[in-house]
Design a protein around this motif. Structure first.
Motif, PDB file in Angstrom:
ATOM      1  N   VAL A   1       0.627  -1.060  -0.156  1.00  0.00           N
ATOM      2  CA  VAL A   1      -0.115   0.106  -0.007  1.00  0.00           C
ATOM      3  C   VAL A   1       0.774   1.282  -0.063  1.00  0.00           C
ATOM      4  O   VAL A   1       1.816   1.327   0.902  1.00  0.00           O
ATOM      5  CB  VAL A   1      -1.028   0.055   1.289  1.00  0.00           C
ATOM      6  N   MET A   2       0.726   2.186  -0.874  1.00  0.00           N
ATOM      7  CA  MET A   2       1.538   3.270  -1.044  1.00  0.00           C
ATOM      8  C   MET A   2       0.791   4.710  -0.916  1.00  0.00           C
ATOM      9  O   MET A   2      -0.496   4.796  -1.353  1.00  0.00           O
ATOM     10  CB  MET A   2       2.111   3.084  -2.714  1.00  0.00           C
ATOM     11  N   ARG A   3       1.386   5.566  -0.267  1.00  0.00           N
ATOM     12  CA  ARG A   3       0.716   7.093  -0.102  1.00  0.00           C
ATOM     13  C   ARG A   3       1.581   7.750  -1.000  1.00  0.00           C
ATOM     14  O   ARG A   3       2.900   7.918  -0.903  1.00  0.00           O
ATOM     15  CB  ARG A   3       1.029   7.567   1.225  1.00  0.00           C
ATOM     16  N   LYS A   4       1.290   8.342  -2.341  1.00  0.00           N
ATOM     17  CA  LYS A   4       1.752   9.212  -3.233  1.00  0.00           C
ATOM     18  C   LYS A   4       0.734  10.132  -3.830  1.00  0.00           C
ATOM     19  O   LYS A   4      -0.344   9.706  -4.311  1.00  0.00           O
ATOM     20  CB  LYS A   4       2.710   8.245  -4.053  1.00  0.00           C
ATOM     21  N   ASN A   5       1.300  11.410  -4.004  1.00  0.00           N
ATOM     22  CA  ASN A   5       0.465  12.311  -5.035  1.00  0.00           C
ATOM     23  C   ASN A   5      -0.815  12.426  -4.296  1.00  0.00           C
ATOM     24  O   ASN A   5      -2.084  12.479  -4.945  1.00  0.00           O
ATOM     25  CB  ASN A   5       0.324  11.766  -6.446  1.00  0.00           C
ATOM     26  N   ALA A   6      -0.706  12.545  -3.089  1.00  0.00           N
ATOM     27  CA  ALA A   6      -2.071  12.783  -2.203  1.00  0.00           C
ATOM     28  C   ALA A   6      -3.208  11.564  -2.301  1.00  0.00           C
ATOM     29  O   ALA A   6      -4.382  11.578  -2.456  1.00  0.00           O
ATOM     30  CB  ALA A   6      -2.785  14.206  -2.743  1.00  0.00           C
ATOM     31  N   LYS A   7      -2.827  10.356  -2.754  1.00  0.00           N
ATOM     32  CA  LYS A   7      -3.512   9.300  -2.918  1.00  0.00           C
ATOM     33  C   LYS A   7      -3.045   8.009  -1.942  1.00  0.00           C
ATOM     34  O   LYS A   7      -1.891   7.865  -1.981  1.00  0.00           O
ATOM     35  CB  LYS A   7      -3.668   8.948  -4.417  1.00  0.00           C
TER      36      LYS A   7
END
Length: 336
Positions: free
Chosen positions: A256-262
């Protein structure tokens, strides 16, 4: 003992199973190939099994003294004749679905195996070997109480132009049909099909999506969404509602990744990747049991039950909204 295996059908799944036997699994060796496309068979031999022999027909491969066990991964319409030939030769045979293209054909295989007196046929319903489904079955049996309902979905990002409405049953739902019988330890008594609004990615010969309802002997109601133009990925979902709780099929493991406000994680797009470990376990089971001259796993009877159920589901497609009864004969003692 090394089980000497002949592969009939050297397309995508035949190639993939050959790779696993030669490079991943233990106890087996591919020693023979046959395919209507002999050049394709020779290419697979050269890539993965250079010492294997090429046979001009599946029947000749089955009859060869060099072959202990058979993998049938050819075009579905040929499965019945090759499985019957393997039974007649007394050789364990792994057959990818469908076991036969008609319920009568599958029944004939059951009758031939019963007459032989020993199980020789394993059908390629690989979901029974998936870790997630086995975890779900264990949870159902130990935590949920009596099952009441199942909500499921089988979604593909896209399908080829030749994919038509009945194929949603015979090629797609066929896996759920077998899986739910095994998961619930139950059989079906009726089915009906409902068609929502057709998606714009479909075509004139394909009504997509559709919802198939199956009702079991114990009264469990199963609703499965089949949506083969969902675009976003290959997505298998299953939720069991029991008297004491609800359990869901685990998602395939991913980061699970948090990136570009997603907040996001990848979804698979290929069924081979989704069930790769299940395929490995399934074929290892076949190799191990074939070494003893028999098989375990999904049986010819399971293949026959899937064919009978599929025919009823197609009848329900053709009579939208109607409830179609499903009637099975008595199960032979060989499959108890």
């Amino acid at each position: 003992m090394t089980v000497k295996i002949g592969v009939i059908g050297t397309g995508m799944i035949g190639r993939d199973h050959t790779r696993r036997i030669q490079q991943v699994l233990t106890g087996g060796e591919v020693v023979a190939f046959s395919d209507v496309n002999l050049e394709g068979a020779k290419a697979l031999r050269d890539d993965l099994a250079p010492d294997a022999e090429i046979f001009e027909s599946g029947q000749a491969l089955i009859a060869s003294d060099k072959v202990d066990a058979v993998l049938v991964t050819s075009w579905g319409a040929t499965h019945e004749e090759y499985v019957l030939a393997a039974i007649a030769a007394g050789k364990p045979v792994f057959c990818e679905k469908p076991l036969a293209t008609t319920a009568e054909g599958a029944k004939g295989i059951v009758e031939a195996e019963v007459e032989h007196g020993k199980r020789l046929v394993q059908v390629g319903f690989m979901r029974r070997y998936d870790k997630g489904y086995n975890q779900l079955k264990d949870t159902l049996n130990s935590e949920l109480g009596a099952p009441l309902m199942v909500h499921a979905a089988h979604r593909n990002p896209t399908v080829p132009e030749q994919y038509v409405t009945p194929m949603a049953i015979h090629d797609t739902l066929i896996h759920e049909i077998d899986t739910f019988r095994w998961l619930l330890d139950d059989d079906y008594v009726a089915t009906r099909v409902t068609f929502p609004r057709t998606c714009s990615a479909s075509h004139a010969k394909l009504r997509d999506p559709q919802i198939v309802t199956l009702i079991t002997k114990k009264g469990v109601v199963i609703n499965t969404e089949i949506f083969v133009n969902c675009k976003y990925g290959y997505d298998i979902q299953c939720e069991v509602v029991g008297e004491e709780g609800v359990a869901r099929l685990p998602e395939p493991m991913s980061v699970v990744m948090r990136k570009n406000a997603k907040l996001q994680n990848p979804i698979l797009t290929d069924w081979k990747g989704r069930f790769v470990e299940a395929f490995d376990t399934e074929l290892q089971n076949f190799v191990d049991t074939a070494a003893t001259g028999t098989v375990e796993g999904p049986s010819a009877w399971d293949g026959y039950m899937a064919a009978v159920t599929s025919d009823a589901c197609v009848a329900a497609q053709e009579d939208e909204g109607a409830t179609i009864d499903i009637n099975y004969p008595d199960r032979p003692a060989l499959y108890n």
